[in-house]
Design a protein around this motif. Structure first.
Motif, short mmCIF file in Angstrom:
data_model
loop_
_atom_site.label_atom_id
_atom_site.label_comp_id
_atom_site.label_asym_id
_atom_site.label_seq_id
_atom_site.Cartn_x
_atom_site.Cartn_y
_atom_site.Cartn_z
N GLU A 139 48.65 142.64 91.50
CA GLU A 139 48.09 141.35 91.91
C GLU A 139 49.18 140.39 92.37
O GLU A 139 49.00 139.61 93.30
CB GLU A 139 47.24 140.77 90.78
CG GLU A 139 45.87 141.43 90.79
CD GLU A 139 45.14 141.36 89.47
OE1 GLU A 139 44.03 140.81 89.47
OE2 GLU A 139 45.68 141.85 88.46
N THR A 140 50.35 140.47 91.75
CA THR A 140 51.48 139.63 92.18
C THR A 140 51.90 139.99 93.60
O THR A 140 52.17 139.12 94.43
CB THR A 140 52.67 139.81 91.21
OG1 THR A 140 52.20 139.61 89.90
CG2 THR A 140 53.79 138.84 91.53
N GLU A 141 51.95 141.28 93.89
CA GLU A 141 52.31 141.71 95.25
C GLU A 141 51.27 141.23 96.26
O GLU A 141 51.60 140.81 97.38
CB GLU A 141 52.46 143.24 95.30
CG GLU A 141 53.71 143.72 94.59
CD GLU A 141 53.69 145.22 94.26
OE1 GLU A 141 54.76 145.75 93.93
OE2 GLU A 141 52.60 145.85 94.29
N TRP A 142 50.01 141.30 95.88
CA TRP A 142 48.95 140.82 96.77
C TRP A 142 49.16 139.32 97.04
O TRP A 142 49.06 138.86 98.18
CB TRP A 142 47.58 141.08 96.13
CG TRP A 142 46.42 140.63 96.96
CD1 TRP A 142 45.78 141.35 97.93
CD2 TRP A 142 45.79 139.35 96.92
NE1 TRP A 142 44.79 140.58 98.50
CE2 TRP A 142 44.77 139.36 97.90
CE3 TRP A 142 45.98 138.19 96.16
CZ2 TRP A 142 43.94 138.25 98.13
CZ3 TRP A 142 45.15 137.10 96.40
CH2 TRP A 142 44.15 137.14 97.37
N GLU A 143 49.49 138.55 96.00
CA GLU A 143 49.75 137.10 96.19
C GLU A 143 50.94 136.88 97.12
O GLU A 143 50.92 136.00 97.98
CB GLU A 143 50.03 136.43 94.84
CG GLU A 143 48.76 136.14 94.06
CD GLU A 143 49.05 135.81 92.60
OE1 GLU A 143 50.20 135.44 92.27
OE2 GLU A 143 48.11 135.92 91.79
N HIS A 144 51.99 137.69 96.98
CA HIS A 144 53.15 137.58 97.88
C HIS A 144 52.72 137.85 99.32
O HIS A 144 53.18 137.18 100.25
CB HIS A 144 54.25 138.57 97.50
CG HIS A 144 55.08 138.14 96.31
ND1 HIS A 144 55.55 136.87 96.17
CD2 HIS A 144 55.50 138.82 95.22
CE1 HIS A 144 56.24 136.77 95.04
NE2 HIS A 144 56.21 137.94 94.44
N ALA A 145 51.89 138.85 99.51
CA ALA A 145 51.44 139.20 100.87
C ALA A 145 50.67 138.04 101.48
O ALA A 145 50.88 137.68 102.66
CB ALA A 145 50.56 140.46 100.83
N ILE A 146 49.80 137.41 100.69
CA ILE A 146 49.02 136.27 101.20
C ILE A 146 49.97 135.10 101.52
O ILE A 146 49.84 134.44 102.55
CB ILE A 146 47.95 135.84 100.18
CG1 ILE A 146 46.93 136.96 99.97
CG2 ILE A 146 47.25 134.55 100.63
CD1 ILE A 146 46.11 137.35 101.18
N ALA A 147 50.95 134.88 100.64
CA ALA A 147 51.91 133.78 100.89
C ALA A 147 52.70 134.06 102.17
O ALA A 147 52.98 133.15 102.97
CB ALA A 147 52.86 133.63 99.70
N PHE A 148 53.06 135.32 102.39
CA PHE A 148 53.81 135.72 103.59
C PHE A 148 52.98 135.42 104.85
O PHE A 148 53.46 134.79 105.81
CB PHE A 148 54.14 137.22 103.51
CG PHE A 148 54.88 137.74 104.70
CD1 PHE A 148 56.27 137.77 104.70
CD2 PHE A 148 54.20 138.21 105.82
CE1 PHE A 148 56.97 138.24 105.82
CE2 PHE A 148 54.88 138.68 106.92
CZ PHE A 148 56.27 138.70 106.92
N LEU A 149 51.72 135.83 104.83
CA LEU A 149 50.87 135.61 106.01
C LEU A 149 50.61 134.11 106.21
O LEU A 149 50.55 133.63 107.35
CB LEU A 149 49.54 136.38 105.86
CG LEU A 149 49.70 137.90 105.88
CD1 LEU A 149 48.37 138.58 105.57
CD2 LEU A 149 50.24 138.39 107.23
N THR A 150 50.48 133.38 105.11
CA THR A 150 50.27 131.93 105.22
C THR A 150 51.49 131.28 105.89
O THR A 150 51.35 130.45 106.80
CB THR A 150 50.04 131.32 103.82
OG1 THR A 150 48.95 132.00 103.21
CG2 THR A 150 49.73 129.83 103.90
N ALA A 151 52.69 131.69 105.47
CA ALA A 151 53.91 131.13 106.07
C ALA A 151 53.98 131.49 107.55
O ALA A 151 54.37 130.66 108.39
CB ALA A 151 55.14 131.65 105.33
N ALA A 152 53.60 132.71 107.89
CA ALA A 152 53.61 133.11 109.31
C ALA A 152 52.63 132.24 110.11
O ALA A 152 52.94 131.81 111.23
CB ALA A 152 53.24 134.58 109.44
N GLY A 153 51.49 131.96 109.52
CA GLY A 153 50.51 131.11 110.20
C GLY A 153 51.02 129.70 110.40
O GLY A 153 50.87 129.11 111.48
N HIS A 154 51.67 129.15 109.37
CA HIS A 154 52.17 127.78 109.49
C HIS A 154 53.24 127.65 110.57
O HIS A 154 53.38 126.61 111.21
CB HIS A 154 52.72 127.29 108.15
CG HIS A 154 51.62 126.92 107.19
ND1 HIS A 154 51.77 127.00 105.82
CD2 HIS A 154 50.37 126.50 107.40
CE1 HIS A 154 50.64 126.62 105.23
NE2 HIS A 154 49.77 126.32 106.18
#
Ligand code: BEZ
Ligand code: FE
Length: 310
Positions: A57-72
């Protein structure tokens, strides 16, 4: 939280299989058959990936944070998602899938994020570098179809980074340099002045840069000059040429190098007369030949709207 059964148990496998089936079934009534096919394959492969690596679940959260940063970070001048696709080889694989190499046509490679519509037209023999710094390079070739017929009036878009490794659009001053378009002559021939390509890093100050850093990968692209060739009835080609002998050829950050696109850039010492008599003020220069072979467009592809001279 209920304890998760161990990955290998039959019960656990049944739970995971059941979810895949349920998600696939949710797309059962998709009216567009192609969308249905794509979504089902995406779900199958995504779930297979999650199950293979036993994603935490931590890795999944990192993946979402990564995509969020790419979007921003993404704007109309900076495309972090294209960059992500590029460094994962997804852009190049999409090129490969769509441009099945016919043995006799010029190979395609990635478009990259620095092509801009509306480049200035230059005459044959004109200078696409404009004021961009770098060593002049004489580029010449002929455009033919796969039967060997010359293609007069083909539109060639050309663009490249300057010797500081930057495209014009990466500067803040609205400069227009290192990009142009021209049209082949009655025999399909073309010539123009550009710059001897030099290596440069892809933008690596965002999440994709962090990914490259964390995985010990270089952001450097092999030196190249971009081309887009457009002609009525023929398939539009997006490609580059690379510099023979460049040590970065085997490690291009976006996997864009194809051996057939590696060309000899012949270095000419200062004082060597230019092919068109251009005064080069005692500078060295280089020359390269790139002949382009375009396959017929399939009926579905039709003509590129900018294929015809304005
Ligand atoms: C480029 O060649 O301009 C490029 C391609 C992919 C990612 C970044 C830059
Ligand atoms: Fe480039």
């Amino acid at each position: 939280m209920t304890a998760t059964p161990p990955a290998g148990s039959d019960q656990q496998r049944r739970i995971e299989d059941e979810l895949v089936r349920t998600v696939l079934a949710s797309f059962r009534d998709t009216p567009d058959p192609r969308l249905k096919e794509v979504m089902e394959a995406l779900v199958r492969n995504l779930h297979a990936f999650i199950r293979e690596v036993r994603l935490t679940e931590t890795e999944w959260e990192h993946a979402i944070a990564f995509l969020t940063a790419a979007g921003h970070l993404t704007t109309d001048r900076r495309q972090e998602f294209v960059l992500l696709s590029d460094v994962l080889g997804a852009s190049m694989q999409t090129v490969n899938v769509n441009q099945e190499a016919t043995a006799d046509a010029t190979e395609a490679t990635v478009l990259g994020p620095f092509f801009v519509d509306g480049s200035p037209e230059i005459p044959l023999g004109g200078d696409m570098a404009s004021d961009a710094p770098g060593e002049p390079c004489w580029v010449e070739g002929i455009v033919t179809d796969t039967d060997g017929n010359p293609v007069p009036g083909a539109r060639l878009e050309v663009w490249e980074a300057d010797e500081d490794g930057l495209y014009d659009v990466q500067y803040d001053d609205d400069r227009l340099a290192g990009r142009a378009h021209l049209f082949t002559d009655d025999q399909g021939g073309y010539t123009f002045w550009g710059l001897t390509p030099t290596p440069y890093p892809i933008p690596h100050d965002g999440p994709v840069g962090v990914l490259l850093d964390r995985t010990g990968r270089s952001p450097m692209r092999a030196s190249h000059l971009h081309f887009k060739a457009i002609a009525p009835g023929l398939r539009t080609l997006v490609t580059h040429i690379f510099v023979d002998g460049d040590e970065l050829l085997p490690s291009d950050a976006v996997f864009g190098v194809k051996q057939s696109l590696v060309k000899r850039f012949e270095r000419q010492p200062a004082g060597t007369p230019a092919p068109d008599g251009r005064a080069l003020a005692g500078r060295s220069w280089s020359r390269v030949r790139f002949d382009i072979v375009l396959p017929k467009a399939s009926a579905a592809e039709g003509d590129d709207p900018v294929a015809v001279r304005a």
